[in-house]
Motif scaffolding. Structure first.
Motif, PDB file in Angstrom:
ATOM      1  N   UNK A  48       0.832  -1.209   0.000  1.00  0.00           N
ATOM      2  CA  UNK A  48       0.000   0.000   0.000  1.00  0.00           C
ATOM      3  C   UNK A  48       0.866   1.259   0.000  1.00  0.00           C
ATOM      4  N   UNK A  49       2.068   1.165   0.563  1.00  0.00           N
ATOM      5  CA  UNK A  49       2.936   2.330   0.675  1.00  0.00           C
ATOM      6  C   UNK A  49       4.040   2.419  -0.360  1.00  0.00           C
ATOM      7  N   UNK A  50       4.052   1.510  -1.340  1.00  0.00           N
ATOM      8  CA  UNK A  50       5.156   1.502  -2.312  1.00  0.00           C
ATOM      9  C   UNK A  50       5.211   2.781  -3.143  1.00  0.00           C
ATOM     10  N   UNK A  51       4.081   3.173  -3.717  1.00  0.00           N
ATOM     11  CA  UNK A  51       4.048   4.364  -4.583  1.00  0.00           C
ATOM     12  C   UNK A  51       4.411   5.636  -3.820  1.00  0.00           C
ATOM     13  N   UNK A  52       3.821   5.906  -2.648  1.00  0.00           N
ATOM     14  CA  UNK A  52       4.184   7.155  -1.950  1.00  0.00           C
ATOM     15  C   UNK A  52       5.629   7.188  -1.474  1.00  0.00           C
ATOM     16  N   UNK A  53       6.157   6.069  -0.986  1.00  0.00           N
ATOM     17  CA  UNK A  53       7.549   6.065  -0.544  1.00  0.00           C
ATOM     18  C   UNK A  53       8.491   6.345  -1.713  1.00  0.00           C
ATOM     19  N   UNK A  54       8.195   5.751  -2.884  1.00  0.00           N
ATOM     20  CA  UNK A  54       9.058   5.951  -4.042  1.00  0.00           C
ATOM     21  C   UNK A  54       9.029   7.376  -4.552  1.00  0.00           C
ATOM     22  N   UNK A  55       7.830   7.954  -4.651  1.00  0.00           N
ATOM     23  CA  UNK A  55       7.712   9.332  -5.140  1.00  0.00           C
ATOM     24  C   UNK A  55       8.249  10.336  -4.127  1.00  0.00           C
ATOM     25  N   UNK A  56       8.080  10.049  -2.835  1.00  0.00           N
ATOM     26  CA  UNK A  56       8.651  10.930  -1.805  1.00  0.00           C
ATOM     27  C   UNK A  56      10.172  10.941  -1.903  1.00  0.00           C
ATOM     28  N   UNK A  57      10.758   9.791  -2.225  1.00  0.00           N
ATOM     29  CA  UNK A  57      12.207   9.710  -2.409  1.00  0.00           C
ATOM     30  C   UNK A  57      12.658  10.640  -3.533  1.00  0.00           C
ATOM     31  N   UNK A  58      11.863  10.693  -4.593  1.00  0.00           N
ATOM     32  CA  UNK A  58      12.202  11.537  -5.738  1.00  0.00           C
ATOM     33  C   UNK A  58      12.095  13.017  -5.393  1.00  0.00           C
ATOM     34  N   UNK A  59      10.981  13.437  -4.808  1.00  0.00           N
ATOM     35  CA  UNK A  59      10.781  14.852  -4.506  1.00  0.00           C
ATOM     36  C   UNK A  59      11.749  15.353  -3.425  1.00  0.00           C
ATOM     37  N   UNK A  60      12.130  14.468  -2.515  1.00  0.00           N
ATOM     38  CA  UNK A  60      13.045  14.892  -1.455  1.00  0.00           C
ATOM     39  C   UNK A  60      14.428  15.248  -1.974  1.00  0.00           C
ATOM     40  N   UNK A  61      14.774  14.788  -3.185  1.00  0.00           N
ATOM     41  CA  UNK A  61      16.069  15.161  -3.780  1.00  0.00           C
ATOM     42  C   UNK A  61      16.258  16.669  -3.791  1.00  0.00           C
ATOM     43  N   UNK A  62      15.183  17.383  -4.072  1.00  0.00           N
ATOM     44  CA  UNK A  62      15.281  18.836  -4.216  1.00  0.00           C
ATOM     45  C   UNK A  62      15.448  19.516  -2.859  1.00  0.00           C
ATOM     46  N   UNK A  63      14.941  18.887  -1.815  1.00  0.00           N
ATOM     47  CA  UNK A  63      15.169  19.437  -0.476  1.00  0.00           C
ATOM     48  C   UNK A  63      16.634  19.286  -0.078  1.00  0.00           C
ATOM     49  N   UNK A  64      17.204  18.103  -0.325  1.00  0.00           N
ATOM     50  CA  UNK A  64      18.598  17.866   0.070  1.00  0.00           C
ATOM     51  C   UNK A  64      19.588  18.612  -0.833  1.00  0.00           C
ATOM     52  N   UNK A  65      19.284  18.649  -2.115  1.00  0.00           N
ATOM     53  CA  UNK A  65      20.185  19.341  -3.046  1.00  0.00           C
ATOM     54  C   UNK A  65      20.235  20.837  -2.787  1.00  0.00           C
ATOM     55  N   UNK A  66      19.153  21.398  -2.247  1.00  0.00           N
ATOM     56  CA  UNK A  66      19.118  22.837  -1.935  1.00  0.00           C
ATOM     57  C   UNK A  66      19.373  23.100  -0.451  1.00  0.00           C
ATOM     58  N   UNK A  67      19.945  22.100   0.240  1.00  0.00           N
ATOM     59  CA  UNK A  67      20.381  22.231   1.645  1.00  0.00           C
ATOM     60  C   UNK A  67      19.210  22.468   2.611  1.00  0.00           C
ATOM     61  N   UNK A  68      18.007  21.978   2.254  1.00  0.00           N
ATOM     62  CA  UNK A  68      16.848  22.121   3.142  1.00  0.00           C
ATOM     63  C   UNK A  68      16.654  20.839   3.966  1.00  0.00           C
ATOM     64  N   UNK A  69      17.740  20.408   4.613  1.00  0.00           N
ATOM     65  CA  UNK A  69      17.709  19.168   5.368  1.00  0.00           C
ATOM     66  C   UNK A  69      16.796  19.264   6.594  1.00  0.00           C
ATOM     67  N   UNK A  70      16.725  20.436   7.205  1.00  0.00           N
ATOM     68  CA  UNK A  70      15.881  20.590   8.388  1.00  0.00           C
ATOM     69  C   UNK A  70      14.396  20.438   8.028  1.00  0.00           C
ATOM     70  N   UNK A  71      14.022  20.957   6.877  1.00  0.00           N
ATOM     71  CA  UNK A  71      12.640  20.799   6.426  1.00  0.00           C
ATOM     72  C   UNK A  71      12.321  19.320   6.201  1.00  0.00           C
ATOM     73  N   UNK A  72      13.269  18.613   5.569  1.00  0.00           N
ATOM     74  CA  UNK A  72      13.069  17.183   5.327  1.00  0.00           C
ATOM     75  C   UNK A  72      12.952  16.418   6.641  1.00  0.00           C
ATOM     76  N   UNK A  73      13.750  16.811   7.637  1.00  0.00           N
ATOM     77  CA  UNK A  73      13.696  16.156   8.944  1.00  0.00           C
ATOM     78  C   UNK A  73      12.352  16.386   9.626  1.00  0.00           C
ATOM     79  N   UNK A  74      11.839  17.604   9.520  1.00  0.00           N
ATOM     80  CA  UNK A  74      10.538  17.921  10.137  1.00  0.00           C
ATOM     81  C   UNK A  74       9.431  17.089   9.496  1.00  0.00           C
TER      82      UNK A  74
END
Length: 468
Positions: free
Chosen positions: A358-384
């Motif tokens: 049930x969680x395969x699609x959201x976990x995979x797409x969240x992995x993709x979108x989170x790239x932009x948080x880490x690449x732009x140094x928004x690690x604290x937002x990702x942690x929250x």
């Protein structure tokens, strides 16, 4: 979109997952879903947790942006490596001397007799954490050069080592099998380090490390290290939601019926295959490119990659999610039902696998979108965002574990995955998400998935009539 690199990485992951499934098939045959399989999985859980956190993003997503921005890359890399290695070796020595408290932490619901039997296995397996950190550090340097095949392929060395141990000790008593597997884990880690060192030399990156050691006292990288530290801890939390959730689930499963830890493990192994082949392979390849593009103010190029990757993942993960839910029993039957793994264990594992899917699609797409948080140094937002997801999944686990057993724990993790996806997309920007889905491919997706589900439903009925 670097499709060649994505498929090369996927092939390497596929090979490692195939050997991993082969390992699990032999393990299920040798140990079944028994107290000794539970003991080994508990002992291997913590180093495996850190392996997933390190190898599947947390260290890399904190280190890569800092490394790209560093003016003294060799010195910076060497300084980070030495600090981490010293801490991990010290930690591992403490666990080796006092393994019982850590084992109790992993299996809170177990008796002290079981804890004392499992503690030596915990002490052995924990050293894999040190080895996998070295592997991950070397792999990150290779990713900077946009080389991914060695890391993807080398995981198979761990599985091959464990397969050899199972092959040699298959007919021995369960205790001997568990100890042989634990030693094989360390041998596999050493083989992975060897493979990365050879590739590092081929790319001449060994000179970078040697130069970093040579000039470590003459170059000041304290400011860069301080910046890395501000990214690393939030990066761990932001990246490790599924792993921490699975860790908590293992702890909670020790309060359920015997075999619950094993049901979760075997089902999660199947769940991780499409997640790794599709989502993690794509995210790993895109991350260095996205980091460099955003650093050079090429946002349009970065978001173009996001759009193309989104649809690749949406169709592949959507199909895998439906296939995993509808064909769960034939899959588990084919992979695990032999030896001491009976039809009863199969049906328990099937229910758990369906809830994970049930969680395969959201976990995979969240992995993709989170790239932009880490690449732009928004690690604290990702942690929250990760904290929101983790609170949701743990709360749901406590609610669902008694009425649904191990399957309730799996479903709780999937609910946390949907929360993770929602808030990650919100942080990246709903307007960008809307732009992506305003496309004719959305219609193809909405029409194609129900049709695909209907075909698989009939296929499952036919296969069940054959195997039962």
């Amino acid at each position: 979109m670097r499709l060649r690199s994505i498929f090369t990485n996927s092939f390497g992951i596929l090979l490692s997952r195939i050997t991993g499934l082969g390992r699990d098939v032999l393990m299920a045959s040798a140990l079944g879903a028994s107290v000794w399989s539970d003991m080994f999985f508990v002992a291997f859980k913590l180093p495996n947790l850190f392996r997933r956190i390190f190898a599947e993003g947390a260290f890399t997503q904190a280190f890569m942006p800092s490394f790209i921005a560093s003016r003294n890359k060799g010195v910076f890399a060497t300084a980070i490596f030495l600090r981490f290695l010293l801490f991990l070796v010290s930690f591992s020595l403490v666990i080796t001397i006092f393994p019982e408290p850590m084992t109790k932490l992993l299996a809170w619901g177990w008796s002290w007799d079981l804890i004392e039997q499992t503690a030596p296995l915990t002490a052995i397996n924990f050293w894999y954490l040190d080895l996998i950190f070295i592997v991950t550090f070397l792999a990150t340097l290779l990713q900077y050069k946009e080389h991914f095949a060695t890391t993807a392929l080398s995981t198979a060395l761990l599985n091959i080592s464990m397969i050899c141990a199972l092959w040699l000790y298959m007919k021995e008593d369960p205790k001997s099998v568990a100890y042989a597997l634990s030693i094989a884990v360390l041998i596999g880690g050493l083989l992975q380090i060897g493979a990365h060192l050879v590739t590092l030399h081929l790319f001449k990156l060994d000179k970078l490390i040697i130069g970093g050691w040579k000039y470590r006292k003459s170059k000041d990288v304290n400011e860069e290290i301080a910046h890395f530290k501000t990214l690393f801890l939030p990066g761990i939390l932001g990246n490790s939601t599924p792993q921490i959730s699975a860790f908590v689930d293992t702890l909670l499963a020790t309060f359920l019926m015997t075999g619950s830890v094993s049901f979760l493990f075997y089902a999660n192994r199947v769940f991780q295959l499409p997640l790794a082949l599709i989502a993690i392979a794509t995210a790993t390849v895109l991350f260095p490119a996205v980091s460099k593009a955003l650093k050079n103010n090429q946002e349009e190029k970065a978001y173009e990659n996001l759009t193309q990757a989104f649809w690749l993942l949406a169709f592949l993960l959507g199909a895998a999610m439906i296939g995993g839910m509808l064909l769960a029993e034939p899959i588990v039957w084919l992979l695990f039902e032999r030896g001491k793994f009976t039809q009863t264990e199969t049906l328990q594992t099937v229910f758990v696998l369906q809830m994970y899917m049930v969680g395969l699609l959201p976990f995979g797409l969240a992995k993709l979108f989170s790239l932009f948080l880490y690449a732009s140094h928004r690690h604290r937002k990702a942690a929250k965002i990760a904290i929101y997801s983790l609170i949701t999944s743990v709360s749901a686990s406590l609610i669902l574990m008694h009425p649904m057993g191990a399957a309730g724990l799996a479903l709780a993790g999937s609910i946390g995955g949907w929360v993770l996806f929602f808030f990650t997309v919100k942080e990246v920007g709903f307007e960008k998400f809307i732009t992506i889905i305003k496309d004719k491919r959305t219609l193809y997706f909405l029409l194609g998935m129900p049709l695909f589900a209907g075909i698989l439903y009939e296929t499952n009925l036919w296969m069940i009539s054959l195997i039962r």
